[in-house]
Design a protein around this motif. Structure first.
Motif, PDB file in Angstrom:
ATOM      1  N   GLU A 132      -8.366   4.148 -32.277  1.00  0.00           N
ATOM      2  CA  GLU A 132      -8.024   2.730 -32.320  1.00  0.00           C
ATOM      3  C   GLU A 132      -8.133   2.181 -33.740  1.00  0.00           C
ATOM      4  OE1 GLU A 132      -6.271  -0.226 -30.550  1.00  0.00           O
ATOM      5  OE2 GLU A 132      -7.021   1.491 -29.419  1.00  0.00           O
ATOM      6  N   GLY A 133      -7.079   1.468 -34.154  1.00  0.00           N
ATOM      7  CA  GLY A 133      -7.068   0.860 -35.469  1.00  0.00           C
ATOM      8  C   GLY A 133      -6.678   1.807 -36.583  1.00  0.00           C
ATOM      9  N   ASN A 134      -6.455   3.086 -36.255  1.00  0.00           N
ATOM     10  CA  ASN A 134      -6.020   4.047 -37.252  1.00  0.00           C
ATOM     11  C   ASN A 134      -4.508   4.021 -37.396  1.00  0.00           C
ATOM     12  OD1 ASN A 134      -8.313   5.836 -38.330  1.00  0.00           O
ATOM     13  ND2 ASN A 134      -8.741   5.780 -36.131  1.00  0.00           N
TER      14      ASN A 134
ATOM     15  N   ASN B 119       6.891  -4.838 -16.275  1.00  0.00           N
ATOM     16  CA  ASN B 119       5.514  -4.559 -16.641  1.00  0.00           C
ATOM     17  C   ASN B 119       5.427  -4.383 -18.144  1.00  0.00           C
ATOM     18  OD1 ASN B 119       6.263  -1.613 -17.012  1.00  0.00           O
ATOM     19  ND2 ASN B 119       6.663  -1.904 -14.822  1.00  0.00           N
ATOM     20  N   GLY B 120       4.218  -4.275 -18.634  1.00  0.00           N
ATOM     21  CA  GLY B 120       4.053  -4.095 -20.064  1.00  0.00           C
ATOM     22  C   GLY B 120       2.596  -4.147 -20.467  1.00  0.00           C
ATOM     23  N   SER B 121       2.371  -4.290 -21.754  1.00  0.00           N
ATOM     24  CA  SER B 121       1.011  -4.342 -22.269  1.00  0.00           C
ATOM     25  C   SER B 121       1.003  -5.079 -23.603  1.00  0.00           C
ATOM     26  CB  SER B 121       0.444  -2.929 -22.453  1.00  0.00           C
ATOM     27  OG  SER B 121       1.168  -2.225 -23.441  1.00  0.00           O
ATOM     28  N   ILE B 122      -0.159  -5.632 -23.922  1.00  0.00           N
ATOM     29  CA  ILE B 122      -0.374  -6.255 -25.227  1.00  0.00           C
ATOM     30  C   ILE B 122      -1.676  -5.706 -25.796  1.00  0.00           C
ATOM     31  CG2 ILE B 122       0.896  -8.365 -24.704  1.00  0.00           C
ATOM     32  CD1 ILE B 122      -1.807  -9.722 -24.184  1.00  0.00           C
ATOM     33  N   SER B 123      -1.778  -5.660 -27.110  1.00  0.00           N
ATOM     34  CA  SER B 123      -3.008  -5.177 -27.729  1.00  0.00           C
ATOM     35  C   SER B 123      -3.219  -5.887 -29.061  1.00  0.00           C
ATOM     36  CB  SER B 123      -2.967  -3.664 -27.943  1.00  0.00           C
ATOM     37  OG  SER B 123      -1.914  -3.305 -28.813  1.00  0.00           O
ATOM     38  N   LEU B 124      -4.475  -6.062 -29.394  1.00  0.00           N
ATOM     39  CA  LEU B 124      -4.891  -6.668 -30.659  1.00  0.00           C
ATOM     40  C   LEU B 124      -6.004  -5.829 -31.253  1.00  0.00           C
ATOM     41  CD1 LEU B 124      -5.192 -10.375 -29.417  1.00  0.00           C
ATOM     42  CD2 LEU B 124      -3.295  -9.438 -30.757  1.00  0.00           C
TER      43      LEU B 124
ATOM     44  N   LEU C 254     -11.552  -6.698 -16.663  1.00  0.00           N
ATOM     45  CA  LEU C 254     -10.464  -7.391 -15.956  1.00  0.00           C
ATOM     46  C   LEU C 254      -9.827  -6.490 -14.891  1.00  0.00           C
ATOM     47  CD1 LEU C 254      -8.787  -9.177 -19.007  1.00  0.00           C
ATOM     48  CD2 LEU C 254     -10.496 -10.088 -17.414  1.00  0.00           C
ATOM     49  N   LYS C 255     -10.707  -5.960 -14.007  1.00  0.00           N
ATOM     50  CA  LYS C 255     -10.272  -5.092 -12.920  1.00  0.00           C
ATOM     51  C   LYS C 255      -9.503  -3.874 -13.432  1.00  0.00           C
ATOM     52  CE  LYS C 255     -10.032  -8.878  -9.579  1.00  0.00           C
ATOM     53  NZ  LYS C 255      -9.180  -9.627  -8.596  1.00  0.00           N
ATOM     54  N   ASP C 256     -10.011  -3.303 -14.498  1.00  0.00           N
ATOM     55  CA  ASP C 256      -9.476  -2.086 -15.125  1.00  0.00           C
ATOM     56  C   ASP C 256      -8.102  -2.275 -15.761  1.00  0.00           C
ATOM     57  OD1 ASP C 256     -11.733  -0.660 -14.509  1.00  0.00           O
ATOM     58  OD2 ASP C 256     -10.908   0.193 -12.663  1.00  0.00           O
ATOM     59  N   LYS C 257      -7.612  -3.507 -15.838  1.00  0.00           N
ATOM     60  CA  LYS C 257      -6.341  -3.742 -16.526  1.00  0.00           C
ATOM     61  C   LYS C 257      -6.530  -3.979 -18.021  1.00  0.00           C
ATOM     62  CE  LYS C 257      -3.599  -5.530 -12.681  1.00  0.00           C
ATOM     63  NZ  LYS C 257      -2.736  -6.645 -12.204  1.00  0.00           N
ATOM     64  N   GLY C 258      -7.756  -4.272 -18.419  1.00  0.00           N
ATOM     65  CA  GLY C 258      -8.044  -4.499 -19.829  1.00  0.00           C
ATOM     66  C   GLY C 258      -9.030  -3.486 -20.359  1.00  0.00           C
ATOM     67  N   THR C 259      -8.990  -3.256 -21.650  1.00  0.00           N
ATOM     68  CA  THR C 259      -9.888  -2.301 -22.305  1.00  0.00           C
ATOM     69  C   THR C 259     -10.347  -2.882 -23.640  1.00  0.00           C
ATOM     70  OG1 THR C 259      -8.697  -0.431 -21.330  1.00  0.00           O
ATOM     71  CG2 THR C 259     -10.162   0.040 -23.164  1.00  0.00           C
ATOM     72  N   ILE C 260     -11.651  -2.813 -23.871  1.00  0.00           N
ATOM     73  CA  ILE C 260     -12.224  -3.193 -25.157  1.00  0.00           C
ATOM     74  C   ILE C 260     -12.749  -1.930 -25.824  1.00  0.00           C
ATOM     75  CG2 ILE C 260     -14.005  -4.539 -26.335  1.00  0.00           C
ATOM     76  CD1 ILE C 260     -13.902  -6.533 -24.063  1.00  0.00           C
TER      77      ILE C 260
ATOM     78  N   SER D  94      -6.911  -4.443 -25.327  1.00  0.00           N
ATOM     79  CA  SER D  94      -5.584  -4.210 -24.762  1.00  0.00           C
ATOM     80  C   SER D  94      -5.579  -4.637 -23.304  1.00  0.00           C
ATOM     81  CB  SER D  94      -5.191  -2.728 -24.882  1.00  0.00           C
ATOM     82  OG  SER D  94      -6.080  -1.905 -24.152  1.00  0.00           O
ATOM     83  N   TYR D  95      -4.396  -5.079 -22.836  1.00  0.00           N
ATOM     84  CA  TYR D  95      -4.270  -5.563 -21.461  1.00  0.00           C
ATOM     85  C   TYR D  95      -2.914  -5.134 -20.899  1.00  0.00           C
ATOM     86  CZ  TYR D  95      -4.031  -8.697 -17.440  1.00  0.00           C
ATOM     87  OH  TYR D  95      -3.915  -9.199 -16.176  1.00  0.00           O
ATOM     88  N   ARG D  96      -2.937  -4.563 -19.710  1.00  0.00           N
ATOM     89  CA  ARG D  96      -1.718  -4.146 -19.016  1.00  0.00           C
ATOM     90  C   ARG D  96      -1.397  -5.159 -17.927  1.00  0.00           C
ATOM     91  NH1 ARG D  96      -5.213  -0.149 -19.297  1.00  0.00           N
ATOM     92  NH2 ARG D  96      -5.746  -0.357 -17.077  1.00  0.00           N
ATOM     93  N   PHE D  97      -0.118  -5.527 -17.812  1.00  0.00           N
ATOM     94  CA  PHE D  97       0.272  -6.506 -16.806  1.00  0.00           C
ATOM     95  C   PHE D  97       1.522  -6.026 -16.085  1.00  0.00           C
ATOM     96  CE2 PHE D  97       2.156  -7.645 -20.881  1.00  0.00           C
ATOM     97  CZ  PHE D  97       3.505  -7.815 -20.564  1.00  0.00           C
ATOM     98  N   GLY D  98       1.819  -6.704 -14.974  1.00  0.00           N
ATOM     99  CA  GLY D  98       2.990  -6.328 -14.180  1.00  0.00           C
ATOM    100  C   GLY D  98       2.658  -5.236 -13.190  1.00  0.00           C
TER     101      GLY D  98
END
Length: 828
Positions: A158-160, A251-256, A754-760, A800-804
């Motif tokens: 991550e971040g690499n 569906n999709g995902s976002i990450s920061l 977030l019910k396994d849809k998000g990851t830190i 990161s968060y997965r949706f849809g």
């Protein structure tokens, strides 16, 4: 359209059209015959019916002896083709699941296509009662023909950047200039989504530095590709697979991500996908900023008598601090449409736009043999680079009635532009009383434009139950234009530098065809292939009005033999012949200045290098693999250092050495020491022997090297996962130089939310800041030492968060263009 391209396209059409017609006519006839090969398919799911990807699937004889193995794809599906008549069973296993073995089934004339349906794996109750609460894809997986690194499942990735990820991959080494080698072999072909990046090594390095790990799905490493792939890439092929969602619906995902090393780093990424029964539209965009500060120490010793072992007459001590901020934008937009059950049409646009700044401050002290200061210089080098790479692809896939028979066609156009605006200013500092300082300034403008036109067709046909044919044709046309202009400041006025400026144009066309046969005998299988490539190049040095043309035809055979020994052992042998053509930047004879005493210069007389590579490997239980490698390269292209003693200047230029011998042994192990600890470990011992003639003197530079890479994942319960990775490289040689050893240790942790849809994720890379590049060269009158300390230690935090819709999957389909690769270099 220029005449050269028109002529090339006409020639390409003339080559491809008869081949396409022949395939269509032949396939129409063959479709009428009865299918004689048996196919076994199925889908691996859990208790809830959700797909299990990358499950291990083994096809066994009825007595339990293993025939072949496979991994379930991203939708849980697997397929075995060209299976002879007989009785079989399938065994399936997955992390945190009980293994499943099917009943014995029969492949016969009456039952050629067998679908085993949904194969449910039950969760391991012991594992669930322990600290581990969920299954996880392995960080590194070893398949028959490649090593797969699952980047999206790695915490410390991550971040690499993509280049930093490659530097930690098993058997891969990235030097201080971004050059990539595999198991000690340079000349690695790097692809993104199965396609060449169409860039020079320098531009490719910049692109990989600007590609964030959040957009990467996996990295595939192939050390010995078959004749189906382009012959380019003496060191093998590395394919970076970007994320693509195959689930139905929207569906999709976002990450920061954000963090810091010596400077700040941050980025974001968005992936969107819409799929129904006929249409799939997908796209992605990511932005990344990478701040970096690098330190360089460079020591050069000069000897008037030419005897390096004596006391140096002069010594140059140079120290450089460089700020290298980089902004990059990557985007991807694609559409696949199924015209019917047999025909699919696809469109794809890939883009990368970015800006990179090289802002360095260099101090240089020249000391005499008695310790007195001869002179001191202070140099600033400000180089602003901008690039824009756009690739357009149209692809078509036809599936015939006969299972496994396919025809695909692709057309690509890639437009690449790269500009560099350089300002170099040197001030002569006062060293003694009464000495006056002098200032010299140089500015440069380096535009490089490379256009690529490419067309290819591929045809695959299982001729009978034991033989499969693969064939194809490909034509590529490339033209590169590099017009370098240097100006020198003279009495307050900028004047054109006739000696330093240069205009270079390069054209290249490659026409290739291949045949690949796969046949399964009783107890072993053989794949034999032959690829032919015709190459024509034209290098026009406009400044001096000189023209250098070359044309040659080469054959590239490959042979692979695989033999199972019982259910636990698999022996494989492989041979292939490959080529590495010089890139356009290497052929361009212009000078690129780092400072007044260091410059780089191309060589228009470089010849392509050829390699013969052999490999013998043994796999035990699919977890432990030992491989012996021997490779012999002729006319090996190597960047060598030179020295102009009268000017106290050093330069680097690519040259052809007579040969490089590379051989060694590697060992890969997948371990599960405890239910909560999984690891993959890679060790490699190899020897490089460079032989050639440099400056009218024969030399032999060789050493035995060792590398080790370990990736470990720990499951701690309650949604937590920990990761620890590290690598070590011993000393190695390159041309007339030798490199010192280095190592790095990284760690990280992640938490599902977030019910396994998000990851830190939180990661620390290179904890001890030990990853550095140290190079020493002692040859004839050259005695120098380099110590580069990159900005490798950093802390990154990401979300990161997965949706849809994340549950229902549709069949996975490739566009038919994922094997496109080409040695297309830019003019950077």
């Amino acid at each position: 359209m220029k005449t050269y391209i028109l002529e090339g396209l006409k020639l390409s059409t003339g080559i491809l059209l008869p081949y396409i017609l022949l395939i269509i006519l032949t396939s129409a006839q063959l479709d009428g015959y009865a299918q004689t090969s048996g196919n076994i398919s199925g889908k691996v799911v859990d208790n809830e019916g959700a797909s299990i990807e990358y499950a291990s699937v083994a096809l066994l004889y009825e007595d339990g002896k293993m025939i072949k193995g496979a991994l379930s794809d991203s939708t849980g599906k697997f397929l075995f083709t060209a299976i002879p008549d007989g009785k079989y069973l399938v065994k399936i296993s997955g992390i945190s699941y009980h293994s499943l073995t099917t009943e014995i089934f029969v492949i016969s004339v009456e039952n050629r296509k067998l679908d085993l349906g949904l194969l449910k794996l039950k969760e391991d109750s012991k594992l669930l009662n322990a600290v581990v609460i969920s299954a996880q894809k392995k960080l590194i997986e070893q398949t028959i023909d490649k090593t797969v690194i699952n980047v999206e499942n790695s915490i410390v990735s991550e971040g690499n950047t993509a280049l930093e990820l490659l530097a930690r991959a098993p058997g891969v080494k990235v030097d201080d200039e971004g050059q990539i080698s595999l198991k000690g072999r340079s000349g690695v072909l790097v692809m993104i989504n199965g396609k060449s990046t169409y860039l020079s090594p320098k531009e490719l390095s910049t692109l990989l530095k600007g590609t964030n790990s959040s957009s990467i799905s996996k990295i595939e490493i192939m050390s010995n590709p078959s004749a189906k792939y382009d012959a380019a890439g003496n060191g093998g092929i590395i394919n970076i697979q970007m994320k693509k969602n195959m689930k139905t619906g929207l569906n999709g995902s976002i990450s920061l991500n954000g963090g810091a090393s010596r400077n700040a780093r941050y980025g974001s990424a968005t992936i969107l996908n819409y799929r129904n029964e006929k249409l799939n539209v997908y796209g992605s965009y990511d932005y990344g900023y990478r701040g970096e500060t690098e330190y360089l120490d460079f020591v050069r010793r000069f000897y008037d008598n030419g005897n390096i072992g004596s006391t140096p007459t002069r010594t140059s001590y140079q120290d450089t601090e460089t700020d290298e901020p980089l902004h990059t934008n990557n985007f991807r937009l694609g559409l696949d449409y199924e015209l019917d059950s047999s025909n699919t049409l696809g469109f794809l646009i890939n883009g990368n736009v970015g800006k990179y700044t090289h802002d360095s401050k260099t101090g240089n002290r020249l000391i005499s043999g008695d310790g007195s200061i001869i002179n001191q210089m202070a140099t600033t080098n400000y180089d602003q680079q901008n690039w824009k790479n756009l690739t357009y692809n149209v692809n078509y896939l036809h599936k015939f009635n006969k299972e496994g028979r396919t025809f695909s066609a692709d057309a690509d156009f890639a437009s690449n532009s790269f500009t560099s605006k350089l300002n170099l200013k040197t001030t002569m500092l006062q060293s003694t009383d009464g000495q006056t300082g002098a200032i010299t300034s140089r500015r440069g403008y380096v535009p490089a434009i490379t256009d690529v036109y490419l067309a290819k067709v591929d045809y695959t046909d299982p001729l009978n139950k034991t033989i499969k044919l693969e064939s194809g044709l490909k034509s590529s046309f490339i033209q590169s234009d590099n017009n370098l202009r240097y100006d020198i400041l003279n009495n307050g006025n900028w004047e054109y530098d006739t000696n330093g400026s240069n205009h270079f144009k390069y054209k290249e066309q490659i026409h290739a065809g291949y045949l690949n046969f796969n046949q399964e005998f009783k107890g072993f299988s053989v794949q034999a292939g032959l690829r032919g490539e015709y190459t024509r190049t034209e290098g026009h040095q406009i400044t001096t009005d000189s023209l250098l043309t070359r044309s040659y035809f080469q054959l590239f055979p490959s042979v692979f033999v695989s033999k199972p020994l019982g259910s636990n052992h698999l022996i494989q042998a492989a041979y292939s012949r490959r080529i590495e053509r010089p890139d356009y930047g290497d052929l361009n004879p212009f000078r690129m200045f780092r400072d007044p005493l260091l410059f780089y210069q191309g060589n228009p007389f470089l010849k392509p290098e050829l390699i013969n590579t052999f490999q013998l490997s043994h796999s035990f239980k699919g977890k432990y693999t030992t491989a012996l490698n021997y490779n012999r390269t002729t006319d090996v292209i190597t960047w060598l250092s030179g020295q102009i003693d009268s000017l106290n200047a050093t330069f680097e230029s690519p040259q052809n050495l007579s040969k490089l011998i590379n051989y060694g042994v590697s060992f890969t192990a997948s371990t599960t020491f405890f239910d909560w600890w999984n690891g993959t470990h890679f060790a490699n011992i190899f020897r490089n022997e460079y032989k050639g003639n440099v400056q009218n003197s024969t030399f032999n530079n060789n050493t035995t090297s060792f590398s080790f890479n370990s990736q470990n994942s720990f499951k701690a319960g309650k949604g937590y996962t920990l990761e620890l990775s590290g690598f070590y490289y011993s000393g190695s040689v390159y041309g007339i130089s030798e490199y010192k050893g280095s190592y790095a240790i990284s760690t990280g942790a992640q938490k599902a939310v977030l019910k396994d849809k998000g990851t830190i994720k939180l990661m620390i890379n290179d904890i001890f800041q030990s990853d550095r590049y140290r190079e020493q060269t002692k040859y004839q009158n050259i005695d120098m030492y380099t110590n580069k300390r990159p900005d490798s230690r950093r802390v990154m935090l990401s979300f990161s968060y997965r949706f849809g819709n994340q549950n229902i999957s549709k069949k996975d389909r490739k566009t038919g263009s994922e094997d496109i690769q080409n040695r297309v270099k830019g003019g950077g």
